[in-house]
Design an enzyme around this catalytic site. Structure first.
Site, PDB file in Angstrom:
ATOM      1  N   THR A  48      15.283 -42.646  72.790  1.00  0.00           N
ATOM      2  CA  THR A  48      14.703 -43.563  73.116  1.00  0.00           C
ATOM      3  C   THR A  48      14.693 -44.653  71.820  1.00  0.00           C
ATOM      4  OG1 THR A  48      12.933 -42.538  74.565  1.00  0.00           O
ATOM      5  CG2 THR A  48      12.384 -44.748  73.504  1.00  0.00           C
ATOM      6  N   THR A  49      14.437 -44.045  70.625  1.00  0.00           N
ATOM      7  CA  THR A  49      14.719 -44.712  69.480  1.00  0.00           C
ATOM      8  C   THR A  49      15.985 -45.359  69.258  1.00  0.00           C
ATOM      9  OG1 THR A  49      12.881 -43.365  68.428  1.00  0.00           O
ATOM     10  CG2 THR A  49      14.083 -44.952  66.869  1.00  0.00           C
ATOM     11  N   TYR A 116      11.239 -43.774  86.547  1.00  0.00           N
ATOM     12  CA  TYR A 116      11.160 -44.434  87.630  1.00  0.00           C
ATOM     13  C   TYR A 116      10.930 -43.885  89.018  1.00  0.00           C
ATOM     14  CZ  TYR A 116      12.082 -48.628  90.521  1.00  0.00           C
ATOM     15  OH  TYR A 116      12.165 -49.427  91.598  1.00  0.00           O
ATOM     16  N   TYR A 143      11.503 -33.336  77.194  1.00  0.00           N
ATOM     17  CA  TYR A 143      10.991 -34.718  76.653  1.00  0.00           C
ATOM     18  C   TYR A 143      10.216 -34.908  77.630  1.00  0.00           C
ATOM     19  CZ  TYR A 143      10.601 -39.091  74.208  1.00  0.00           C
ATOM     20  OH  TYR A 143      10.324 -40.220  73.455  1.00  0.00           O
ATOM     21  N   ARG A 148       6.317 -43.848  78.715  1.00  0.00           N
ATOM     22  CA  ARG A 148       7.798 -44.318  79.047  1.00  0.00           C
ATOM     23  C   ARG A 148       8.392 -44.313  80.484  1.00  0.00           C
ATOM     24  NH1 ARG A 148      10.844 -47.675  75.043  1.00  0.00           N
ATOM     25  NH2 ARG A 148       9.740 -47.273  72.979  1.00  0.00           N
ATOM     26  N   LYS A 172       9.362 -31.535  73.427  1.00  0.00           N
ATOM     27  CA  LYS A 172       8.745 -32.791  72.904  1.00  0.00           C
ATOM     28  C   LYS A 172       7.723 -33.511  73.575  1.00  0.00           C
ATOM     29  CE  LYS A 172      10.045 -37.280  70.615  1.00  0.00           C
ATOM     30  NZ  LYS A 172      11.077 -38.183  70.686  1.00  0.00           N
ATOM     31  N   ILE A 219       9.463 -34.673  66.133  1.00  0.00           N
ATOM     32  CA  ILE A 219      10.586 -35.696  66.343  1.00  0.00           C
ATOM     33  C   ILE A 219       9.943 -37.008  65.958  1.00  0.00           C
ATOM     34  CG2 ILE A 219      12.569 -36.663  67.898  1.00  0.00           C
ATOM     35  CD1 ILE A 219      12.562 -33.949  69.296  1.00  0.00           C
TER      36      ILE A 219
END
Length: 313
Positions: A48-49, A116, A143, A148, A172, A219
């Site tokens: 994502t980052t 989604y 994750y 998000r 994560k 993380i």
């Protein structure tokens, strides 16, 4: 040193771009050199980052192959390959697991919960099992980031997945709630999986607290700026020095909190540009930090200096 996949202090690496929105490989090398030199245990690219939804397959290959040039026994390269399509996730995971650079292969893959679509727990279980089986020799980190994705991986489902897929070695957890970390740890212990499956905090403000609740590492985004203090928290937790963990948590909290005054990695890119590490360029639909956020991130950087924390070099 940590030798298990997905343990310790890992950096969720940003993807530097040039003003024309192309990859900035020179800046990427700068970030990788700084992270490796800081002593953290590795990085996760294409997460994502790293603005992974905006990256092409060819660009992801370039990022991974560049990062692999820095991998050694102390510094590991992990890659995010998850999507909201099981078939696409399998294809990208298999492709990435097979990539090599200077004889190196990625040390593990991070698979985000499908976003989604909003799958049920049964759908999540089958999604992760299919992906894990498709890359059976590669360590997998699930994750969970409901803020998000609009989707939550329950601890019961995690246990069902890990029990059937031995290469699922970590989760994560980025809900930002240490109660969730506690519930996962208790579930892993009860299922006799806690020695094989690690828990990584995916939320810098609650990282120290997560370590006290059974997490095995982090993380992190903040490690772009203060990798050594974040590593000190992990070292102190391993040594059982929880008084030191508390002190470090309090001194790092302002930056750990204010670096998320806008959606990640918007504030991070502004901070990295201020430090001369990469340009403040994001790919649409993300846009640069607004003036209200500049004040927060400026305060975060000032808090590092006031606390006497070591900044990235």
């Amino acid at each position: 040193m940590t030798t298990r996949p997905f343990t310790g202090v890992l950096t969720a690496l940003a993807t530097p771009f040039k003003p024309d929105l192309s990859l900035d490989i020179d800046a990427l090398n700068t970030l990788l050199k700084a992270q490796k030199g800081s002593g953290v245990h590795g990085v996760v690219v294409c997460g994502t980052t790293g603005e992974s939804p905006t990256l092409s397959k060819a660009e992801k290959d370039t990022l991974v192959k560049t990062a692999l040039q820095y991998q050694d026994e102390h510094f590991k390269i992990y890659v995010g390959t998850g999507s909201n399509s099981t078939r696409e996730t399998i294809e990208l995971s298999q492709h990435t697991a097979a990539l090599t650079s200077d004889g190196q292969k990625v040390f593990g893959l991070m698979i985000v919960t499908p976003y989604y679509n909003k799958p049920t727990q049964a759908g999540l279980r089958e999604h992760f099992l299919e992906v894990a089986r498709s890359v059976g020799d590669t360590p997998i980190c699930l994750y969970n980031v409901p803020g998000r994705t609009g989707c939550t991986l329950q601890s019961k489902t995690l246990i069902e997945i890990a029990a059937k897929a031995e290469n699922v070695v970590a989760v994560k957890e980025a809900a930002g709630d240490v109660r969730v970390i506690t519930e996962i740890k208790r579930a892993l212990v009860q299922a006799n999986l806690s020695e094989r499956v690690s828990i990584l905090s995916g939320d810098d403000p609650t990282y120290a607290a997560a370590m006290l609740c059974g997490a095995d590492g982090v993380i992190s985004v903040t490690t772009h700026l203060i990798p050594k203090p974040m590593l000190e928290i992990w070292n102190a937790a391993q040594a059982g020095d929880f008084a030191k963990v508390s002190r470090l948590h309090l001194s790092t909290y302002p930056v750990n909190s204010e670096l998320f005054c806008a959606p990640n990695p918007i504030p991070l890119k502004w901070a990295l540009n201020t430090l001369g590490l990469c340009q403040n360029v994001l790919r649409p639909p993300l846009s640069p930090l607004e003036e209200s956020g500049v004040e927060s991130v400026t305060h975060a950087l000032e808090s590092i200096k006031k606390a006497g924390l070591e900044l990235i070099k």
